[in-house]
Write an enzyme that holds these catalytic residues in place. Structure first.
Site, PDB file in Angstrom:
ATOM      1  N   TYR A   1      27.678  28.467  21.371  1.00 21.75           N
ATOM      2  CA  TYR A   1      27.480  27.034  21.544  1.00 21.75           C
ATOM      3  C   TYR A   1      26.178  26.715  22.277  1.00 21.75           C
ATOM      4  CZ  TYR A   1      32.123  25.931  19.819  1.00 21.75           C
ATOM      5  OH  TYR A   1      33.226  25.784  19.025  1.00 21.75           O
TER       6      TYR A   1
ATOM      7  N   LYS B   1      37.148  39.106  22.896  1.00 22.53           N
ATOM      8  CA  LYS B   1      37.087  39.989  21.726  1.00 22.53           C
ATOM      9  C   LYS B   1      36.197  41.183  22.073  1.00 22.53           C
ATOM     10  CE  LYS B   1      38.239  40.766  17.424  1.00 22.53           C
ATOM     11  NZ  LYS B   1      39.555  41.371  17.179  1.00 22.53           N
TER      12      LYS B   1
ATOM     13  N   ASP C   1      42.453  37.670  19.060  1.00 17.82           N
ATOM     14  CA  ASP C   1      43.283  37.509  17.867  1.00 17.82           C
ATOM     15  C   ASP C   1      44.759  37.745  18.175  1.00 17.82           C
ATOM     16  OD1 ASP C   1      42.327  40.063  18.379  1.00 17.82           O
ATOM     17  OD2 ASP C   1      42.508  40.742  16.324  1.00 17.82           O
TER      18      ASP C   1
ATOM     19  N   ASP D   1      37.642  27.133  22.051  1.00 22.91           N
ATOM     20  CA  ASP D   1      37.711  26.060  21.065  1.00 22.91           C
ATOM     21  C   ASP D   1      38.880  26.294  20.118  1.00 22.91           C
ATOM     22  OD1 ASP D   1      37.034  23.784  19.706  1.00 22.91           O
ATOM     23  OD2 ASP D   1      35.058  24.458  19.084  1.00 22.91           O
TER      24      ASP D   1
END
Length: 438
Positions: free
Chosen positions: A158, A250, A303, A327
């Site tokens: 971002y 992640k 995930d 987000d």
């Protein structure tokens, strides 16, 4: 500050004194109505706020609202999507609230929301997610969802460092990689004209592009940015007696960005809060005798987290995560408790004290000026704002009013169409219904 397009009203100014807000009885709070449905939901919400303040404190306290402009309204009025006066008002008066904004298409500011966050260095996107009894939900036990997300707000993808495929800027980066980091460049699947041509030939294409088109994005994740976000999350968990902080990442794939975020988080827990490892680590726990004793600091892969917030939501409490993960996660959780229409949000710099609370949904222009949509996102963002200011009595009344309004089954269309025996009412009427149940 000399304002050119707006005039501040007469009132008190919130001051940050050594990291603590000093809030007068008549604070000036900048607000942006927003675009599309913004004027409708902002008007209803402001009535709710004023009624809650009056009920809580009588004539002793009162908010002095200061309207400033951004988005489509600002462009039509001032030919500027984000006027300097608006940014300066939030800088000067520290705390404010906004409705949804239209972002210009075809150039200029990429996102007005992101621009405001970066200009004021609002490094925490605070997204509490809780269930209100009676709200329609697609899951069996939405009442088990009670989480607070600390989403890093200024870094990650971002940051907006990206260049379109085929541009000179993207090619410069590819050329630099080819020269300085050849092993990494080889991982760019179609980073040369030769590789691209080979691909088109294998699929039998006869007329294929002759130039290299590879979009390039850079994902910055800093030690300083990670530390201040995770420190804020742990401090919040201690203050509000939460049971755990989970760092969602992640890092199994992005080892030196998201993986570093995780590792730095454990360092923060140990260095600043005295946490000790559980059963050899890496999970940590704040020991007896220290503030927040018993608080567990742990981590989870992004995930897997998106799966487990559905299957085991009770395992999560406060979540600290990077921008993109936050987000995805905040919107997915909002769906479990009734949708983005009632999801609140706050953008905060806990060091400077600056904060902008906001509707987390879009402008929904097809419903503009119809007095139809749910004002819940702005109402609950206001609840967050008053709690941040220390006006907890006001925040509690807003929650009480919203609970009562939903239980009465006199609700806006988004709830009414999914609730048995509900009566659909207007946005403004739903605001009145909240007030009536305070």
């Amino acid at each position: 500050m000399a304002y050119k397009t707006v005039t501040p009203p007469v009132g008190g100014k919130i001051i940050n004194q050594n990291g603590k807000l000093n809030v007068p009885d008549n604070p000036i709070l900048p607000f942006i109505r927003g675009d599309g449905t913004g004027p409708d939901i902002s008007a209803a919400s402001q009535r709710v706020f004023d009624a809650a303040v009056l009920k809580a404190y009588g004539a002793k306290r009162k908010v002095v609202w200061f309207e400033v402009f951004a988005g489509e309204t600002a462009f039509k009025k001032l030919n500027n999507w984000l006027p300097d006066d608006t940014v300066e008002a939030f800088k000067e008066f520290l705390v404010g609230i906004k409705g949804p904004l239209t972002t210009p298409v075809g150039g200029g500011i990429r996102s007005l929301n992101v621009a405001l966050r970066q200009m004021l260095d609002l490094y925490v996107c605070l997204r509490p997610v809780q269930y209100f009894t009676g709200v329609p939900s697609p899951v069996k036990h939405p009442e088990k969802v009670d989480m607070v997300i600390f989403r890093e707000n200024t870094e990650d993808i971002y940051a907006g460092i990206e260049h379109a495929g085929g541009t000179p800027e993207a090619q410069k980066i590819l050329d630099f990689m080819a020269k300085e980091f050849p092993k990494d460049f080889n991982k760019v699947r179609f980073g040369t004209k030769q590789k691209a041509e080979e691909f088109w030939k294998t699929v039998g294409a006869k007329d294929f592009p002759s130039d290299v088109k590879v979009g390039i994005g850079i994902k910055p994740v800093s030690y300083s940015g990670s530390v201040r976000l995770i420190h804020s999350a742990i401090s919040y968990a201690i203050k509000f007696k939460r049971k755990s902080v989970t760092m969602v990442h992640k890092g199994n794939i992005m080892k030196f960005t998201e993986g570093a975020f995780r590792d730095w988080g454990y360092q923060v827990a140990k260095q600043y809060f005295g946490a000790v490892e559980i059963d050899g680590g890496p999970w940590c726990k704040i020991p007896e005798g220290k503030p927040g004793a018993g608080l567990v600091i742990k981590d989870a892969i992004a995930d897997i987290t998106l799966q487990q917030v559905l299957t085991r939501p009770e395992d999560f409490d406060v979540i600290a995560t990077l921008n993109l993960n936050g987000d995805y996660l905040s919107d997915a959780l909002a769906a479990q408790v009734g949708g983005i229409g009632i999801a609140p949000g706050g953008n905060i710099n806990y060091i400077s004290g600056h904060a902008i609370f906001e509707a987390t949904h879009g402008t929904a222009p097809k419903y503009a000026n119809q007095d139809k949509v749910n004002p819940g996102s702005v109402v609950l963002s206001g609840e967050m704002m008053f709690r941040y200011l220390g006006w907890t009595e006001v925040a509690d009344l807003i929650i009480k009013g919203l609970n009562g309004a939903i239980a009465s089954k006199r609700v806006t269309y988004d709830f009414a169409r999914l609730m048995d025996g509900a009566k659909e009412i207007k946005c403004s009427e739903f605001g009145d219904n909240i007030i009536a149940h305070m």
